[in-house]
Design a protein around this motif. Structure first.
Motif, PDB file in Angstrom:
ATOM      1  N   SER A  58      -3.897  68.218  36.182  1.00 18.75           N
ATOM      2  CA  SER A  58      -2.615  67.577  35.821  1.00 18.75           C
ATOM      3  C   SER A  58      -2.819  66.072  35.663  1.00 18.75           C
ATOM      4  O   SER A  58      -3.861  65.532  36.094  1.00 18.75           O
ATOM      5  CB  SER A  58      -1.557  67.822  36.910  1.00 18.75           C
ATOM      6  OG  SER A  58      -1.888  67.120  38.083  1.00 18.75           O
ATOM      7  N   GLY A  59      -1.815  65.421  35.101  1.00 18.62           N
ATOM      8  CA  GLY A  59      -1.858  63.956  35.029  1.00 18.62           C
ATOM      9  C   GLY A  59      -1.816  63.353  36.425  1.00 18.62           C
ATOM     10  O   GLY A  59      -2.437  62.319  36.688  1.00 18.62           O
ATOM     11  N   THR A  60      -1.097  64.008  37.322  1.00 14.64           N
ATOM     12  CA  THR A  60      -1.012  63.523  38.705  1.00 14.64           C
ATOM     13  C   THR A  60      -2.390  63.573  39.369  1.00 14.64           C
ATOM     14  O   THR A  60      -2.802  62.608  40.039  1.00 14.64           O
ATOM     15  CB  THR A  60      -0.004  64.408  39.494  1.00 14.64           C
ATOM     16  OG1 THR A  60       1.221  64.431  38.770  1.00 14.64           O
ATOM     17  CG2 THR A  60       0.219  63.879  40.883  1.00 14.64           C
ATOM     18  N   LEU A  63      -4.454  60.765  38.067  1.00 14.99           N
ATOM     19  CA  LEU A  63      -4.137  59.481  38.711  1.00 14.99           C
ATOM     20  C   LEU A  63      -4.806  59.401  40.083  1.00 14.99           C
ATOM     21  O   LEU A  63      -5.417  58.389  40.429  1.00 14.99           O
ATOM     22  CB  LEU A  63      -2.621  59.340  38.898  1.00 14.99           C
ATOM     23  CG  LEU A  63      -1.817  58.912  37.668  1.00 14.99           C
ATOM     24  CD1 LEU A  63      -0.335  59.220  37.871  1.00 14.99           C
ATOM     25  CD2 LEU A  63      -2.012  57.420  37.387  1.00 14.99           C
ATOM     26  N   VAL A 130       1.862  51.010  32.879  1.00 15.07           N
ATOM     27  CA  VAL A 130       2.309  52.297  32.324  1.00 15.07           C
ATOM     28  C   VAL A 130       2.772  52.018  30.897  1.00 15.07           C
ATOM     29  O   VAL A 130       3.663  51.182  30.692  1.00 15.07           O
ATOM     30  CB  VAL A 130       3.473  52.886  33.154  1.00 15.07           C
ATOM     31  CG1 VAL A 130       3.980  54.186  32.529  1.00 15.07           C
ATOM     32  CG2 VAL A 130       3.042  53.105  34.607  1.00 15.07           C
ATOM     33  N   ASP A 156      -1.934  53.986  33.256  1.00 17.46           N
ATOM     34  CA  ASP A 156      -1.230  55.264  33.207  1.00 17.46           C
ATOM     35  C   ASP A 156      -0.845  55.452  31.739  1.00 17.46           C
ATOM     36  O   ASP A 156       0.146  54.897  31.255  1.00 17.46           O
ATOM     37  CB  ASP A 156      -0.008  55.265  34.120  1.00 17.46           C
ATOM     38  CG  ASP A 156       0.680  56.632  34.126  1.00 17.46           C
ATOM     39  OD1 ASP A 156       0.557  57.348  33.115  1.00 17.46           O
ATOM     40  OD2 ASP A 156       1.340  56.976  35.124  1.00 17.46           O
ATOM     41  N   HIS A 159       1.901  58.635  28.502  1.00 17.98           N
ATOM     42  CA  HIS A 159       2.795  58.638  27.336  1.00 17.98           C
ATOM     43  C   HIS A 159       2.065  58.172  26.074  1.00 17.98           C
ATOM     44  O   HIS A 159       2.706  58.071  25.031  1.00 17.98           O
ATOM     45  CB  HIS A 159       3.961  57.659  27.549  1.00 17.98           C
ATOM     46  CG  HIS A 159       4.885  58.024  28.650  1.00 17.98           C
ATOM     47  ND1 HIS A 159       6.073  57.368  28.874  1.00 17.98           N
ATOM     48  CD2 HIS A 159       4.817  58.993  29.595  1.00 17.98           C
ATOM     49  CE1 HIS A 159       6.695  57.904  29.922  1.00 17.98           C
ATOM     50  NE2 HIS A 159       5.940  58.884  30.384  1.00 17.98           N
ATOM     51  N   HIS A 184       1.029  67.876  29.951  1.00 21.86           N
ATOM     52  CA  HIS A 184       2.262  68.647  30.206  1.00 21.86           C
ATOM     53  C   HIS A 184       2.884  69.000  28.849  1.00 21.86           C
ATOM     54  O   HIS A 184       2.723  68.245  27.879  1.00 21.86           O
ATOM     55  CB  HIS A 184       3.199  67.758  31.050  1.00 21.86           C
ATOM     56  CG  HIS A 184       4.509  68.393  31.339  1.00 21.86           C
ATOM     57  ND1 HIS A 184       5.559  68.352  30.454  1.00 21.86           N
ATOM     58  CD2 HIS A 184       4.935  69.090  32.415  1.00 21.86           C
ATOM     59  CE1 HIS A 184       6.578  69.004  30.972  1.00 21.86           C
ATOM     60  NE2 HIS A 184       6.229  69.457  32.160  1.00 21.86           N
ATOM     61  N   GLU A 193      -0.414  72.938  31.976  1.00 23.07           N
ATOM     62  CA  GLU A 193      -0.512  71.764  32.852  1.00 23.07           C
ATOM     63  C   GLU A 193      -1.925  71.230  32.638  1.00 23.07           C
ATOM     64  O   GLU A 193      -2.842  72.001  32.336  1.00 23.07           O
ATOM     65  CB  GLU A 193      -0.331  72.129  34.326  1.00 23.07           C
ATOM     66  CG  GLU A 193       1.041  72.662  34.701  1.00 23.07           C
ATOM     67  CD  GLU A 193       2.090  71.573  34.917  1.00 23.07           C
ATOM     68  OE1 GLU A 193       1.780  70.379  34.730  1.00 23.07           O
ATOM     69  OE2 GLU A 193       3.230  71.947  35.257  1.00 23.07           O
ATOM     70  N   GLY A 194      -2.111  69.949  32.807  1.00 28.47           N
ATOM     71  CA  GLY A 194      -3.464  69.413  32.650  1.00 28.47           C
ATOM     72  C   GLY A 194      -3.449  67.908  32.552  1.00 28.47           C
ATOM     73  O   GLY A 194      -2.398  67.295  32.347  1.00 28.47           O
ATOM     74  N   TYR A 325      13.475  55.982  33.321  1.00 24.12           N
ATOM     75  CA  TYR A 325      13.393  56.851  34.464  1.00 24.12           C
ATOM     76  C   TYR A 325      14.337  56.332  35.528  1.00 24.12           C
ATOM     77  O   TYR A 325      14.636  55.131  35.538  1.00 24.12           O
ATOM     78  CB  TYR A 325      11.991  56.774  35.067  1.00 24.12           C
ATOM     79  CG  TYR A 325      10.928  57.518  34.299  1.00 24.12           C
ATOM     80  CD1 TYR A 325      10.736  58.879  34.498  1.00 24.12           C
ATOM     81  CD2 TYR A 325      10.121  56.850  33.398  1.00 24.12           C
ATOM     82  CE1 TYR A 325       9.745  59.552  33.811  1.00 24.12           C
ATOM     83  CE2 TYR A 325       9.130  57.531  32.702  1.00 24.12           C
ATOM     84  CZ  TYR A 325       8.957  58.889  32.913  1.00 24.12           C
ATOM     85  OH  TYR A 325       7.996  59.559  32.229  1.00 24.12           O
TER      86      TYR A 325
HETATM   87  C1  PLP Z   1       4.025  58.124  33.182  1.00 26.95           C
HETATM   88  C2  PLP Z   1       3.577  59.409  33.803  1.00 26.95           C
HETATM   89  N1  PLP Z   1       2.639  59.359  34.766  1.00 26.95           N
HETATM   90  C3  PLP Z   1       2.178  60.491  35.346  1.00 26.95           C
HETATM   91  C4  PLP Z   1       2.653  61.742  34.993  1.00 26.95           C
HETATM   92  C5  PLP Z   1       2.144  62.947  35.699  1.00 26.95           C
HETATM   93  O1  PLP Z   1       1.590  63.890  34.822  1.00 26.95           O
HETATM   94  P1  PLP Z   1       1.630  65.458  35.166  1.00 26.95           P
HETATM   95  O2  PLP Z   1       3.035  65.932  35.004  1.00 26.95           O
HETATM   96  O3  PLP Z   1       0.686  66.057  34.158  1.00 26.95           O
HETATM   97  O4  PLP Z   1       1.129  65.619  36.561  1.00 26.95           O
HETATM   98  C6  PLP Z   1       3.620  61.837  33.997  1.00 26.95           C
HETATM   99  C7  PLP Z   1       4.132  63.154  33.576  1.00 26.95           C
HETATM  100  O5  PLP Z   1       5.258  63.366  33.306  1.00 26.95           O
HETATM  101  C8  PLP Z   1       4.097  60.641  33.396  1.00 26.95           C
HETATM  102  O6  PLP Z   1       5.055  60.692  32.441  1.00 26.95           O
END
Ligand code: PLP
Length: 383
Positions: A58-60, A63, A130, A156, A159, A184, A193-194, A325
């Motif tokens: 995932s993106g998380t 990070l 970001v 980050d 996007h 996502h 997911e990835g 957000y």
């Molecule tokens: C700016 C930003 N950072 C991190 C993430 C986390 O990515 P993920 O949902 O793949 O874990 C997202 C995902 O929505 C994001 O928009």
């Protein structure tokens, strides 16, 4: 009875080739740790101009790994923006570090570069810009601050797949130590997911490979006196591996990345053209040299009340918008830690006035025109 047509703010585009690619893997011997993840990594790195990339779950996860690569530790601080998905800051908390939020530029919604330096302390380790909505931050200025203050930079870029500064693609890490992406379904390409970490350093790439797989290095597999097939864990990692099924989808999606980006830009041009001169809201600028990837198309209304009303009118017509957000420091979890929305008043005000209208490549011309008409009608009702 058939329901009313609705247009979501974002959506994936899966075709037969994507499905066949995933099915091929499902019929193969390797659902994980095969050859498709490395193939996806090579193709992704080429697409963003990166020397190296590590694909993860995932993106998380990307990070978290990027922060670990920068050796973020308990007591350290990262500097980032509150106008982001909570994951940007949460991943710092996973390491025991503390996110410090800098206020935004209200026109772009991006972290205000001029406010970064005042937030630097002896504990600061990483600046995390970001590229909100797909508009790149001023990376030259951020790199300059980082170099002067001895800091790392992790972008980050969740996007910003396809974004660029002066033709230099986000992901090439020209101005950063690593860049993080998400796959996502609402993003530019999807793997279900990835995520991925792009970086220049091969050493960091090797370490990222270990961190996503329990800190176990395949290179340590060997026959030793007390056991054949010996392997060892040398530091604490995680299971953040991407599956072969996801990677196959990603490889297939990357074939259409340019088309996806082109279509997003076409829709954005239609919106920009159609909404020029609107009184009720403004749009992000697209400064010379900064290529926007249009993951989102934010409208920034004059007041929070106007935004709320527009949201409801559009929802009634079937145009389903989102708000990007809620500032991270306004989430109860962060408030309970002592963070306050009052620390970044411009971010809070932006959150009150922002509305992301639908934009995704599968949107038809008539969908996009319907959004334009609906937004214009909503805006008229507000004035
Ligand atoms: C700016 C930003 N950072 C991190 C993430 C986390 O990515 P993920 O949902 O793949 O874990 C997202 C995902 O929505 C994001 O928009």
């Amino acid at each position: 009875m058939k329901g009313k047509k609705t247009i979501p703010y974002g959506k994936q585009w899966i075709n037969e080739a994507d499905i066949e690619a995933a099915v091929r893997v499902l019929k193969s011997d390797f659902l994980t740790q095969g050859e498709t993840v490395p193939e996806f990594e090579r193709k992704f790195a080429a697409a963003v101009g990166a020397k190296n990339a590590a694909a993860v779950s995932s993106g998380t996860a990307a990070l978290h790994i990027a922060y670990m690569l920068m050796e973020l530790k308990p007591g350290d601080e990262i500097i980032t923006t509150p106008i982001t998905f909570a994951a940007t800051a949460n991943a710092a908390l996973y390491t025991g570090a503390k996110p410090v939020f800098v206020d935004i530029d209200p026109e772009t919604g991006l972290m205000d570069v001029n406010k970064i330096e005042a937030a630097v302390t002896p504990r600061t380790k990483i600046i995390v810009p970001v590229h909100y909505a797909g508009l790149p931050c001023d990376m030259k200025a951020i790199r300059d601050i980082a170099d002067r203050r001895g800091l790392k930079v992790v972008e980050d870029a969740c996007h910003a797949l396809g974004a660029a500064i002066d033709g230099e693609r986000i992901g090439s890490c020209k101005y950063s130590d690593a860049a993080v992406f998400s796959f996502h379904p609402v993003k530019h390409i999807t793997t279900g997911e990835g995520g991925a970490v792009a970086m220049e350093s091969l050493m960091l790439r090797r370490r990222a490979g270990n961190l996503r797989s329990h800190g176990i290095d395949r290179h340590f597999f060997a026959d030793v006196p007390d056991s054949p097939c010996y392997h060892e864990m040398r530091f604490l990692g995680n299971n953040y591996r991407m599956t072969e099924i996801s990677a196959a989808l990603g490889v297939s999606q990357l074939d259409r990345l340019d088309d996806f980006l082109e279509r997003r830009r076409e829709i954005a041009s239609l919106y920009r053209e159609s909404f020029r001169g609107e009184e009720a809201f403004s749009m992000q600028p697209e400064p010379e040299g900064f290529r926007h990837a249009y993951h989102l198309f934010p409208l920034i209304f004059k007041t929070g009340e106007m935004r709320d009303k527009a949201y409801r009118i559009l929802k009634d017509t079937g145009v389903i918008c989102q708000i990007h957000y809620m500032p991270v420091n306004r989430h109860p979890y962060y408030e309970n830690m002592g963070y306050s929305r009052g620390d970044t008043p411009l971010a809070y005000d932006f959150y009150r006035r922002e509305l992301s209208i639908p934009i995704y490549p599968k949107m038809t011309e008539s969908d996009a025109e319907f959004v334009v008409r609906s937004v214009k009608e909503a805006a008229e009702a507000l004035i």
